[in-house]
Design an enzyme around this catalytic site. Sequence first.
Site, short mmCIF file in Angstrom:
data_model
loop_
_atom_site.label_atom_id
_atom_site.label_comp_id
_atom_site.label_asym_id
_atom_site.label_seq_id
_atom_site.Cartn_x
_atom_site.Cartn_y
_atom_site.Cartn_z
N HIS A 101 -2.22 -5.52 1.60
CA HIS A 101 -3.48 -6.31 1.45
C HIS A 101 -3.11 -7.74 1.02
O HIS A 101 -2.26 -8.01 0.03
CB HIS A 101 -4.31 -5.52 0.33
N GLU A 132 -9.71 -10.60 -7.58
CA GLU A 132 -8.68 -9.44 -7.30
C GLU A 132 -7.71 -9.34 -8.19
O GLU A 132 -7.12 -8.52 -8.71
CB GLU A 132 -8.27 -9.57 -5.92
N LYS A 178 0.88 -1.35 -0.16
CA LYS A 178 0.04 0.03 0.02
C LYS A 178 0.94 1.29 -0.23
O LYS A 178 2.09 1.32 0.07
CB LYS A 178 -0.82 -0.24 1.30
N TYR A 194 -12.56 -1.84 -3.41
CA TYR A 194 -12.91 -2.12 -2.01
C TYR A 194 -14.35 -1.80 -2.00
O TYR A 194 -15.24 -1.44 -0.87
CB TYR A 194 -12.39 -0.93 -1.19
P1 CMP Z 1 -7.22 -4.46 3.77
O1 CMP Z 1 -6.88 -6.00 4.13
O2 CMP Z 1 -6.71 -4.22 2.45
O3 CMP Z 1 -8.91 -4.56 3.88
C1 CMP Z 1 -9.84 -3.46 3.84
C2 CMP Z 1 -8.93 -2.39 4.23
O4 CMP Z 1 -9.63 -1.40 5.07
C3 CMP Z 1 -8.04 -2.96 5.40
O5 CMP Z 1 -6.95 -3.66 4.87
C4 CMP Z 1 -7.60 -1.78 6.10
O6 CMP Z 1 -6.45 -0.90 5.22
C5 CMP Z 1 -8.98 -0.90 5.95
N1 CMP Z 1 -9.63 -1.07 7.13
C6 CMP Z 1 -10.21 -2.13 7.96
N2 CMP Z 1 -10.86 -1.54 9.03
C7 CMP Z 1 -10.62 -0.31 9.15
C8 CMP Z 1 -10.90 0.53 10.07
N3 CMP Z 1 -11.79 0.12 11.30
N4 CMP Z 1 -10.63 1.88 10.15
C9 CMP Z 1 -10.06 2.22 8.94
N5 CMP Z 1 -9.44 1.58 7.93
C10 CMP Z 1 -9.90 0.09 8.04
#
Ligand code: CMP
Length: 145
Positions: A117, A128, A11, A51
């Site tokens: 991710h 994905e 990221k 997302y």
């Molecule tokens: P990722 O595994 O890419 O999947 C969804 C993303 O949302 C996660 O990683 C974080 O970067 C983000 N994310 C998940 N939960 C939260 C939260 N409570 N607040 C802010 N960002 C979040």
Amino acid sequence: MALERTLSIVKPDAVEKGVAAQILARIEASGLKIIALKMIQLTPEEAQGFYAVHKERPFYGELVAFMTSGPVVVSALEGDNAIARYRELMGATNPADAADGTIRKEFATDIEKNAVHGSDGPDTSKIEIAYFFNATEIQAPVEAL
Ligand code: CMP
């Protein structure tokens, strides 16, 4: 044990910190094989689409802003049990909960800026990987051609 593929994204926070190559080295050291790789700048539309499953979450807008704040390094990984193995290597979503030795423990900033991710299952990994790579960009083993 099933041969699987999973999508990895390094990221913007990790790229900005200059640790993208270290993260890729950890992936390779773990035995997972990088079969596709590129650095890209996501558009807001691309980040929103990627997302979309989180559209109703309160953090969605900020997440899209973060994911478009700088370049990302996307890769497709292959190996036995690759999805679970990469999730273990990444560590918990919130770096505060991530185990020692995981990528997020070492490189993530917070639950949003969490460095990497990884796909969460075989259905999502297919979607994905196809979101970022077309068939000619993926190095399939010779026997699969
Ligand atoms: P990722 O595994 O890419 O999947 C969804 C993303 O949302 C996660 O990683 C974080 O970067 C983000 N994310 C998940 N939960 C939260 C939260 N409570 N607040 C802010 N960002 C979040």
